[in-house]
Design a protein around this motif. Structure first.
Motif, PDB file in Angstrom:
ATOM      1  N   UNK A  53       0.866  -1.188   0.000  1.00 32.15           N
ATOM      2  CA  UNK A  53       0.000   0.000   0.000  1.00 32.15           C
ATOM      3  C   UNK A  53       0.898   1.231   0.000  1.00 32.15           C
ATOM      4  N   UNK A  54       0.313   2.384  -0.260  1.00 30.78           N
ATOM      5  CA  UNK A  54       1.070   3.631  -0.184  1.00 30.78           C
ATOM      6  C   UNK A  54       0.262   4.650   0.609  1.00 30.78           C
ATOM      7  N   UNK A  55       0.964   5.566   1.264  1.00 35.40           N
ATOM      8  CA  UNK A  55       0.270   6.607   2.019  1.00 35.40           C
ATOM      9  C   UNK A  55      -0.552   7.491   1.083  1.00 35.40           C
ATOM     10  N   UNK A  56      -0.073   7.667  -0.147  1.00 35.04           N
ATOM     11  CA  UNK A  56      -0.797   8.515  -1.098  1.00 35.04           C
ATOM     12  C   UNK A  56      -2.175   7.938  -1.413  1.00 35.04           C
ATOM     13  N   UNK A  57      -2.240   6.635  -1.654  1.00 34.82           N
ATOM     14  CA  UNK A  57      -3.527   5.995  -1.948  1.00 34.82           C
ATOM     15  C   UNK A  57      -4.464   6.077  -0.754  1.00 34.82           C
ATOM     16  N   UNK A  58      -3.915   5.877   0.447  1.00 35.31           N
ATOM     17  CA  UNK A  58      -4.752   5.950   1.648  1.00 35.31           C
ATOM     18  C   UNK A  58      -5.295   7.365   1.858  1.00 35.31           C
ATOM     19  N   UNK A  59      -4.453   8.361   1.634  1.00 34.51           N
ATOM     20  CA  UNK A  59      -4.892   9.757   1.795  1.00 34.51           C
ATOM     21  C   UNK A  59      -6.001  10.105   0.818  1.00 34.51           C
ATOM     22  N   UNK A  60      -5.819   9.712  -0.445  1.00 32.66           N
ATOM     23  CA  UNK A  60      -6.826  10.041  -1.455  1.00 32.66           C
ATOM     24  C   UNK A  60      -8.136   9.334  -1.167  1.00 32.66           C
ATOM     25  N   UNK A  61      -8.074   8.050  -0.842  1.00 33.86           N
ATOM     26  CA  UNK A  61      -9.303   7.296  -0.569  1.00 33.86           C
ATOM     27  C   UNK A  61     -10.044   7.878   0.629  1.00 33.86           C
ATOM     28  N   UNK A  62      -9.308   8.225   1.676  1.00 27.86           N
ATOM     29  CA  UNK A  62      -9.944   8.815   2.856  1.00 27.86           C
ATOM     30  C   UNK A  62     -10.616  10.151   2.505  1.00 27.86           C
ATOM     31  N   UNK A  63      -9.930  10.954   1.702  1.00 27.15           N
ATOM     32  CA  UNK A  63     -10.490  12.235   1.265  1.00 27.15           C
ATOM     33  C   UNK A  63     -11.790  12.023   0.489  1.00 27.15           C
ATOM     34  N   UNK A  64     -11.780  11.063  -0.413  1.00 25.44           N
ATOM     35  CA  UNK A  64     -12.955  10.817  -1.256  1.00 25.44           C
ATOM     36  C   UNK A  64     -14.118  10.259  -0.443  1.00 25.44           C
ATOM     37  N   UNK A  65     -13.860   9.275   0.386  1.00 23.32           N
ATOM     38  CA  UNK A  65     -14.939   8.648   1.145  1.00 23.32           C
ATOM     39  C   UNK A  65     -15.560   9.646   2.124  1.00 23.32           C
ATOM     40  N   UNK A  66     -14.725  10.446   2.788  1.00 20.04           N
ATOM     41  CA  UNK A  66     -15.263  11.434   3.730  1.00 20.04           C
ATOM     42  C   UNK A  66     -16.110  12.475   3.025  1.00 20.04           C
ATOM     43  N   UNK A  67     -15.810  12.739   1.751  1.00 17.13           N
ATOM     44  CA  UNK A  67     -16.570  13.744   1.003  1.00 17.13           C
ATOM     45  C   UNK A  67     -17.978  13.284   0.653  1.00 17.13           C
ATOM     46  N   UNK A  68     -18.273  12.000   0.860  1.00 20.23           N
ATOM     47  CA  UNK A  68     -19.609  11.481   0.534  1.00 20.23           C
ATOM     48  C   UNK A  68     -20.530  11.432   1.750  1.00 20.23           C
ATOM     49  N   UNK A  69     -20.050  11.938   2.899  1.00 22.02           N
ATOM     50  CA  UNK A  69     -20.867  11.978   4.120  1.00 22.02           C
ATOM     51  C   UNK A  69     -21.403  10.604   4.518  1.00 22.02           C
ATOM     52  N   UNK A  70     -20.557   9.609   4.362  1.00 24.09           N
ATOM     53  CA  UNK A  70     -20.911   8.275   4.831  1.00 24.09           C
ATOM     54  C   UNK A  70     -21.655   7.408   3.831  1.00 24.09           C
ATOM     55  N   UNK A  71     -21.973   7.934   2.660  1.00 22.25           N
ATOM     56  CA  UNK A  71     -22.727   7.132   1.690  1.00 22.25           C
ATOM     57  C   UNK A  71     -21.865   6.049   1.037  1.00 22.25           C
ATOM     58  N   UNK A  72     -20.603   6.366   0.777  1.00 24.15           N
ATOM     59  CA  UNK A  72     -19.745   5.403   0.110  1.00 24.15           C
ATOM     60  C   UNK A  72     -18.741   4.829   1.111  1.00 24.15           C
TER      61      UNK A  72
END
Length: 485
Positions: free
Chosen positions: A103-122
């Motif tokens: 894994x990479x920290x970059x992928x984890x950061x991006x995924x966390x950013x994206x998922x949090x932007x959906x307010x729990x839907x995704x």
């Protein structure tokens, strides 16, 4: 007028215009000297030598105003210093690692950013390199979801999409697409488990005496009928773009449409896949297009791209909701799909920085403000033009459809190549503006439109200039066309 070779502008190929082609005894001579398999083999495109902000400098000395972000991609404009620095920092950490092992920290950061932007839907993000790859992954994920249920629903192998749609250029994604021009050459090789219903296109599809709710009810009935025709328990998902991009020219739905489509999907136990590759990530005024009250429903699976990384790296993705992820977690515990460059560290780090810029600089709000200004100015300048049939869009995503006759909505003959010709005129001096052309908006073959999709950080003066140049190009094109005719 464009030559016969340019009858179809499918949005993926830039055909040569007459002044680019030498004719000798009816044989077209190539002027190309490049070793690159460019989109045209007959002549080489002008080279970009520098790009900064909203402008692209070409090898012939022209400075082009990029009013479309390429293909609605360059959401921060060109040369953003923060993104460039982030890419260098990531290269100093790790440029590539195989996702099967690491894994990479970059992928984890991006995924966390994206998922949090959906307010729990995704629930999870799957990062790939292009919108076409994202749609391929979404199709496989939808199919696998039903094989992971208890008991499994192995009979679900079909998809329902929409006419005049575009979901990607690979064979699976092109099979999902309804764009006649882009499918034509490859039709015999495309999948046969995908059927289509009408798009929600009020300008072309809504009857003169029909209210929005009546139009929605008719489209819902059509989708319901298609489920029943192909077998309601055989469908994996209904697939649609919340705001249709290149295929129709920025067509938003009428209110209540997606809620009605969601209800039909729920009725038959099918998933809803929303393709936001072009219209998402802030382009239409909310970070995710489905977060707009006009859409009003969250998807089960969502594709994203273009504005995700702003063109700084090739990057796109798939977001899956808890329903889909939980089914896989309870059974196999894995998504049976992998690609060499999925979750690429540099791509993820660049996309993460783009998303940070959008969030921290309040650019989605700016999209809303500048989009409202763009709409007002476009309507003031072009709504009365005799060959402008419709101006539609949302946020900083606007389409202008051209017609031969405004009252009857009769489109131009595809052989006239109106949209591509307007684009080519705009690229010439003194206009020096890039406008994105498209075709097929009337019936899949006929119908010309252009798109405007500038960077999210444009100012009022930028928008005023874009609209002014666009109106001048359109006005001058039809003035010259009228004189020729």
């Amino acid at each position: 007028m464009l030559p016969p070779a340019a009858i179809i502008n499918d949005g993926n190929v830039v055909f040569d215009s007459e002044h680019h082609i030498e004719h000798s005894n009816s044989v077209i001579k190539s002027t190309s000297k490049s070793s690159v398999l460019h989109r045209s083999l007959r002549s080489d495109p002008l080279r970009v030598v520098q790009a900064s902000g909203n402008y692209i400098e070409l090898s012939n000395g022209q400075r082009i105003l990029d009013a479309t972000g390429g293909a609605a991609v360059a959401c921060l404009g060109h040369g953003n210093k923060r993104v460039k620095q982030a890419i260098v920092q990531q290269m100093n950490e790790v440029s590539y690692c195989h996702s099967l092992f690491f894994a990479s920290s970059a992928a984890e950061l991006l995924a966390e950013e994206l998922i949090s932007s959906t307010n729990g839907h995704m629930a999870r993000a799957f990062i790939v390199s292009s919108g076409s790859e994202a749609m391929e992954a979404a199709m496989k994920l939808a199919r696998q979801y039903y094989t992971e249920l208890s008991p499994p629903q192995l009979q679900r192998t079909k998809f329902i999409a929409r006419k005049e749609s575009y979901h990607g250029t690979t064979l699976g994604a092109l099979s999902m697409s309804g764009h006649v021009g882009r499918r034509a050459l490859f039709e015999p090789t495309l999948l046969h488990n995908i059927s289509r219903v009408a798009a929600c296109n009020a300008y072309r599809g809504k009857r003169p005496d029909e209210r929005d709710d009546q139009y929605v009810a008719r489209l819902a009935q059509e989708l319901d009928g298609e489920f029943r025709r192909v077998g309601p328990d055989t469908v994996c998902a209904f697939v649609a773009e919340p705001v249709v991009g290149a295929a129709l020219g920025c067509v938003p739905p009428v209110p209540g449409y997606f809620a009605a489509m969601r209800a039909v999907c729920d009725k038959y136990g099918a998933l809803l896949i929303l393709d936001e590759v072009m219209c998402g990530m802030g382009r239409t005024g909310t970070l995710h297009a489905w977060q707009s009250p006009l859409i009003g429903v969250a998807p089960d699976i969502q594709t994203i791209g273009k504005g995700l990384g702003g063109g700084y790296t090739p990057v796109a993705g798939v977001l899956a909701n808890h329903r889909v992820v939980d089914a896989l977690r309870r059974n196999s515990g894995a998504f049976s799909h992998g690609q060499t460059y999925q979750g690429h560290p540099i791509a993820c780090r660049a996309a993460f920085e783009v998303q940070r810029c959008i969030r921290e600089d309040g650019l989605v709000a700016n999209v809303g403000r500048m989009g409202a200004l763009m709409e007002r100015l476009l309507r003031e300048r072009l709504e009365v033009h005799p060959h402008v049939g419709d101006i539609r869009g949302k946020g900083l995503f606007w389409g202008i459809e051209f017609v031969r006759d405004k009252r009857s909505k009769q489109p131009f003959d595809p052989k006239e190549g109106v949209a591509m010709s307007i684009h080519e005129l705009g690229m010439q001096r003194p206009y020096n503006i890039s406008l994105y052309p498209g075709s097929g908006s009337a019936d899949g073959t006929s119908g010309d439109h252009i798109l405007l999709a500038p960077a999210f950080n444009v100012s009022e003066s930028d928008v005023e200039l874009i609209v002014d140049l666009t109106a001048r190009v359109i006005g001058d094109f039809f003035d010259k066309k009228g004189k020729r005719c």
